[in-house]
Write a protein that holds these residues in place. Structure first.
Motif, PDB file in Angstrom:
ATOM      1  N   LYS A  76     -97.638  44.506 -30.779  1.00 55.28           N
ATOM      2  CA  LYS A  76     -96.843  44.151 -31.330  1.00 55.28           C
ATOM      3  C   LYS A  76     -95.990  44.449 -32.092  1.00 55.28           C
ATOM      4  O   LYS A  76     -94.717  44.150 -32.610  1.00 55.28           O
ATOM      5  N   TYR A  77     -95.757  45.883 -31.751  1.00 56.68           N
ATOM      6  CA  TYR A  77     -94.230  46.386 -31.493  1.00 56.68           C
ATOM      7  C   TYR A  77     -93.243  45.711 -30.906  1.00 56.68           C
ATOM      8  O   TYR A  77     -91.941  45.829 -30.839  1.00 56.68           O
ATOM      9  N   TYR A  78     -93.810  45.826 -29.429  1.00 55.51           N
ATOM     10  CA  TYR A  78     -92.187  45.031 -28.692  1.00 55.51           C
ATOM     11  C   TYR A  78     -92.157  43.660 -28.959  1.00 55.51           C
ATOM     12  O   TYR A  78     -91.242  43.014 -28.794  1.00 55.51           O
ATOM     13  N   SER A  79     -93.128  42.809 -29.587  1.00 52.01           N
ATOM     14  CA  SER A  79     -92.728  41.197 -30.386  1.00 52.01           C
ATOM     15  C   SER A  79     -91.596  41.722 -31.403  1.00 52.01           C
ATOM     16  O   SER A  79     -90.915  41.194 -31.775  1.00 52.01           O
ATOM     17  N   ARG A  80     -91.973  43.078 -32.075  1.00 49.58           N
ATOM     18  CA  ARG A  80     -91.337  43.163 -33.613  1.00 49.58           C
ATOM     19  C   ARG A  80     -89.481  43.729 -33.085  1.00 49.58           C
ATOM     20  O   ARG A  80     -88.643  43.264 -33.162  1.00 49.58           O
ATOM     21  N   GLU A  81     -90.027  44.505 -32.070  1.00 51.62           N
ATOM     22  CA  GLU A  81     -88.508  45.340 -31.151  1.00 51.62           C
ATOM     23  C   GLU A  81     -87.586  43.924 -30.793  1.00 51.62           C
ATOM     24  O   GLU A  81     -86.870  44.034 -30.068  1.00 51.62           O
ATOM     25  N   GLY A  82     -88.321  42.739 -30.186  1.00 53.78           N
ATOM     26  CA  GLY A  82     -87.847  41.854 -29.610  1.00 53.78           C
ATOM     27  C   GLY A  82     -87.716  41.392 -28.033  1.00 53.78           C
ATOM     28  O   GLY A  82     -87.073  40.855 -26.882  1.00 53.78           O
ATOM     29  N   LEU A  83     -88.827  42.324 -27.724  1.00 56.10           N
ATOM     30  CA  LEU A  83     -88.724  42.645 -25.759  1.00 56.10           C
ATOM     31  C   LEU A  83     -89.628  41.351 -25.709  1.00 56.10           C
ATOM     32  O   LEU A  83     -89.918  40.888 -24.581  1.00 56.10           O
ATOM     33  N   LEU A  84     -91.611  41.156 -26.573  1.00 56.21           N
ATOM     34  CA  LEU A  84     -92.672  40.250 -26.188  1.00 56.21           C
ATOM     35  C   LEU A  84     -91.892  38.991 -26.794  1.00 56.21           C
ATOM     36  O   LEU A  84     -92.020  38.869 -28.213  1.00 56.21           O
ATOM     37  N   PRO A  85     -91.654  37.373 -26.571  1.00 57.01           N
ATOM     38  CA  PRO A  85     -91.507  36.939 -27.425  1.00 57.01           C
ATOM     39  C   PRO A  85     -92.773  36.369 -28.044  1.00 57.01           C
ATOM     40  O   PRO A  85     -94.238  36.632 -27.827  1.00 57.01           O
ATOM     41  N   PRO A  86     -92.800  35.487 -29.416  1.00 57.71           N
ATOM     42  CA  PRO A  86     -94.019  35.303 -29.839  1.00 57.71           C
ATOM     43  C   PRO A  86     -95.127  34.018 -29.029  1.00 57.71           C
ATOM     44  O   PRO A  86     -94.438  33.682 -28.203  1.00 57.71           O
ATOM     45  N   GLY A  87     -95.990  35.002 -29.911  1.00 60.14           N
ATOM     46  CA  GLY A  87     -97.095  33.836 -29.209  1.00 60.14           C
ATOM     47  C   GLY A  87     -97.396  32.175 -29.888  1.00 60.14           C
ATOM     48  O   GLY A  87     -96.134  32.200 -30.686  1.00 60.14           O
ATOM     49  N   GLU A  88     -98.018  31.128 -29.626  1.00 63.57           N
ATOM     50  CA  GLU A  88     -98.482  30.505 -30.356  1.00 63.57           C
ATOM     51  C   GLU A  88     -98.896  30.606 -31.484  1.00 63.57           C
ATOM     52  O   GLU A  88     -99.726  30.906 -31.429  1.00 63.57           O
TER      53      GLU A  88
END
Length: 214
Positions: free
Chosen positions: A18-30
Motif C-alpha cells: 500500500k505504501y509503494y502504491s501511495r508513493e507512485g511506485l506500484l500502479p493501482p490494481g483494478e
C-alpha cells in the motif's frame, strides 16, 4: 488476485504494498467493488523490480520513483532509460575545491574520456561524479590513486560493451528497458561486491606471497 495473495507471492507485506502504491511506485490494481481491488502478474513483476532497486540497488524511494516513471513513459527509449538509471545511482554534486581546482579536475576527466575514445558529455552524471573523485584524491594528496583511473576506465569500457550487447538479444522493448534498469542499478552493486571479493583474494596473495592465477 487480491492484495493478500500478492503479498504472499512476492514476500512484500500488505502495508508495504500500500505504501509503494501511495508513493507512485506500484500502479493501482483494478477496483472490482467498493472494497475489493484485483492485481495481476504485472504487479508481481513490478514489486520484484521495486524490491531489487530499493533493497539490493540501494535506491531511495524518490530515485526509484523517477526511474519507474520513465519505465512507464510511452516515449521511453533504451538510451533515455540509461541516462535516467545512471542519474538515480550517481551522486554527482561537485562541491570540493576552488574554481581552479575544479577546472583542473574537469580537464583531467576530459582527457581521460578522450584517451579512451568515448563519446560522452560533461552532463553525464558519471562525468561529474568522477570530477568529484579527482578533486578528493588531490585534496588528500593521493595522486598515486589517480594513476588507477585508466585501469578503471579500460575495465569499464569492456563491461559497458558487454552489458549493452547482452540487451541486443532481448526480444521485447519492455525487456530491454528493464535490462537497462537492472544492469545499471544492480550492476553497480554487483561490481562493488565482486571488487571486495577480489580485494580480499589479492590482499591474501600479497601477504602470503602467492602468485595471482592468470
Amino acid at each position: 488476485m487480491r492484495i493478500g495473495e500478492l503479498a504472499r507471492r512476492t514476500g512484500v507485506p500488505v502495508p508495504t504494498i500500500k505504501y509503494y502504491s501511495r508513493e507512485g511506485l506500484l500502479p493501482p490494481g483494478e477496483r472490482t467493488s467498493p472494497n475489493q481491488v484485483a492485481y495481476d502478474d504485472s504487479h508481481v513483476r513490478r514489486l520484484k523490480l521495486i524490491r531489487a532497486m530499493l533493497e539490493v540497488g540501494g535506491l531511495s524511494i524518490a530515485a526509484a520513483r523517477d526511474v519507474l516513471s520513465e519505465v512507464d513513459s510511452p516515449t521511453r527509449t533504451v538510451h533515455g532509460m540509461l541516462g535516467v538509471a545512471q542519474s538515480a545511482v550517481t551522486k554527482a554534486t561537485v562541491e570540493r575545491g576552488t574554481d581552479e581546482d575544479r577546472e583542473r579536475a574537469e580537464a583531467e576527466v576530459r582527457e581521460l574520456v578522450l584517451r579512451h575514445g568515448w563519446a560522452a558529455k560533461p552532463e553525464n552524471p558519471g562525468w561529474q561524479a568522477l570530477v568529484q573523485i579527482v578533486l578528493t584524491y588531490r585534496d588528500l594528496d593521493r595522486g598515486d590513486l589517480l594513476t588507477l583511473l585508466d585501469k578503471y576506465a579500460a575495465a569499464a569500457g569492456e563491461l559497458a560493451i558487454a552489458e549493452l550487447g547482452a540487451l541486443a538479444d532481448v526480444p521485447s522493448a519492455d525487456g530491454k528497458v528493464e535490462g537497462v534498469v537492472l544492469g545499471t542499478v544492480l550492476g553497480d552493486a554487483a561490481m562493488a561486491a565482486l571488487r571486495r571479493i577480489a580485494q580480499e583474494d589479492a590482499s591474501g596473495r600479497i601477504r602470503s606471497g602467492r602468485k595471482h592465477r592468470a
